[in-house]
Enzyme design. Structure first.
Site, PDB file in Angstrom:
ATOM      1  N   ARG A  40      28.973  36.746  50.101  1.00 36.65           N
ATOM      2  CA  ARG A  40      29.510  35.386  49.953  1.00 36.65           C
ATOM      3  C   ARG A  40      29.006  34.459  51.068  1.00 36.65           C
ATOM      4  NH1 ARG A  40      35.626  36.705  47.761  1.00 36.65           N
ATOM      5  NH2 ARG A  40      35.141  36.287  45.579  1.00 36.65           N
ATOM      6  N   LYS A 205      44.126  45.281  38.425  1.00 38.10           N
ATOM      7  CA  LYS A 205      45.347  44.704  37.877  1.00 38.10           C
ATOM      8  C   LYS A 205      45.213  44.220  36.448  1.00 38.10           C
ATOM      9  CE  LYS A 205      48.450  42.889  41.356  1.00 38.10           C
ATOM     10  NZ  LYS A 205      48.601  41.638  42.106  1.00 38.10           N
ATOM     11  N   GLY A 355      34.503  39.592  43.307  1.00 38.32           N
ATOM     12  CA  GLY A 355      34.155  39.956  44.670  1.00 38.32           C
ATOM     13  C   GLY A 355      33.874  41.443  44.802  1.00 38.32           C
ATOM     14  N   GLY A 379      38.306  35.677  39.988  1.00 35.06           N
ATOM     15  CA  GLY A 379      39.359  34.921  39.305  1.00 35.06           C
ATOM     16  C   GLY A 379      38.827  33.618  38.731  1.00 35.06           C
TER      17      GLY A 379
END
Ligand code: ADP
Ligand code: MG
Length: 402
Positions: A40, A205, A355, A379
């Site tokens: 990043r 998740k 990520g 996200g």
């Protein structure tokens, strides 16, 4: 459309103070605090370099992890400032605060082409506040540090945060190079993708990703589900999942999605079952209908990798988000590696988002150039694909002249 960095450069930025919101949220080693993947930081360089070369006085705002709205040395951007300085080939001082006295003094003292990094914006509780006035007060202080705002934090554009959203209401603003590049690829995924269009989802998740699954199902030809999230689906099919990650309150939703989507949702047929969440756990490969009660699935099995490979072989468009297993631990890497290789071999557009997924590609030593695009935002890209409005982008499109 938002104004671009080139529009800003054409206007001239020499001697102007430019606030850049960058996404420098890199993974750190828990013990040593060393950066384990600087992808990043590297992705933020094109915008920062262009501004420096044009003589701007650059003030960078960024977050790291999830501190509790107060300074916490564990989440200091110090290692990031050091790495950013190395990559830019210049000293990047770190302000002691976000937009307090030290930040103000240092921003005021910048010379043309200098770069200052503000301390973790999430050290201010207002950054993530739901209260417009609270966020606004922080945004006022951030805006006072600069004359122009550049949003290059693609990984945060889905957040209505002070440094992403509110500050753009207060300064003339443009989208940075990274945001522009990410949007270009996502547009290709959402505008008439070449078929078969296959989406691969993993990660930890299921609740985070159910909305995406719901939105994507009508659009994709196949959806392959691995990672920790597959166990909620397997439970919905009536399988025992032992001590694997399970979101019990999502089982009904998964059952409904399976009923609606039929064969388009492809689940693992075998998993690597471990005695503990540990690199030296006992492991065995088991069929999904035979997961022992005292074992947890920490990776998809070899037959699943083969099956997913077959589903990907003829794909012309692929979006992959979320590792297939706990790739951070060597015994549970094979699933992610196998799927990563199958995605890399796709003849068409292959996009890796997230990520941890991007970090996995690099950590496993795979060739980054084999992918059409490796997105910095998990996200954010998922919400974009869902068709949701992303506050950080909406605010850029409005009032481009500031
Ligand atoms: P991304 O950042 O690419 O969007 P996520 O953050 O959703 O991905 O998930 C990444 C995490 O999921 C990794 O840390 C990985 O260890 C974890 N994970 C993958 N498979 C499993 C599993 N079977 N059980 C527990 N955690 C898992
Ligand atoms: Mg992640």
């Amino acid at each position: 459309m938002a104004r671009s960095l080139d529009d800003l450069l054409a206007e001239g930025v020499s001697g102007r103070r430019v606030l850049v919101r960058a996404d420098l949220n890199v993974p750190l080693d828990k013990q040593t605090r060393a950066i384990t993947d600087d992808g990043r930081i590297r992705a933020s360089l094109p915008t920062l370099q262009a501004l420096r070369e044009a003589g701007a006085r650059v003030v960078v705002a960024a977050h790291l992890g999830r501190p509790k709205g107060a300074p916490d040395p564990k989440y200091s951007l110090a290692p990031v400032a050091a790495r950013l300085g190395e990559l830019l080939g210049t000293e990047v001082p770190l302000a002691a605060d976000v937009a307090g006295d030290d930040a103000v003094a240092r921003a005021g003292a910048l010379g043309d082409g200098d770069v200052l990094l503000l301390e973790n914006v999430r050290f201010e509780a207002a950054e993530t506040s739901k209260d417009d006035a609270e966020r606004g007060a922080l945004a006022d202080r951030l805006a006072a540090l600069a004359d122009v705002y550049v949003d290059d934090a693609f990984g945060a554009v889905h957040r209505k945060h002070a440094s992403v959203y509110d500050v753009a209401l207060r300064l003339p603003h443009v989208a940075g190079r990274l945001v522009a590049a990410e949007l270009e690829v996502l547009t290709r995924l959402t505008t008439d993708p070449e078929r078969p269009y296959v989406v691969v989802l993993g990660g930890s998740k299921v609740s985070d990703k159910l909305a995406v699954i719901e939105a994507l199902l009508p659009k994709v030809d196949r959806l392959l589900v691995g990672g920790g999230m597959c166990f909620t689906f397997l439970a919905a099919q009536g399988h025992g999942v032992g001590t694997s990650l399970l979101e019990a309150d999502q089982v009904d939703t998964c059952r409904r999605l399976l009923a609606e989507a039929g064969e388009r949702i492809v689940l693992p047929v075998d998993v690597v079952a471990a005695s503990a969440f540990s690199a030296d756990a006992e492991t065995s490969v088991v069929e999904v209908d035979a997961i022992p009660d005292d074992r947890m699935g920490l990776d998809v099995g070899p037959r699943t990798v083969e099956a997913f490979g077959r589903e990907l072989a003829d794909a012309r468009t692929v979006f992959w988000n979320g590792p297939m297993g706990v790739f951070e631990l060597a015994p549970f890497q094979a699933g992610t590696r196998g799927v990563a290789e199958a995605v890399a071999a796709v003849d068409g557009l292959s996009v890796v988002g997230g990520g941890d997924s991007a970090a996995a590609v690099r950590q496993l030593g795979l060739d980054e150039s084999a992918y059409g695009h490796i997105s910095t935002g998990g996200g954010a890209s998922l919400e974009y694909l869902e068709g949701r409005e992303l506050p950080g982008l909406t605010v850029l499109a409005d009032r481009g002249e500031g």
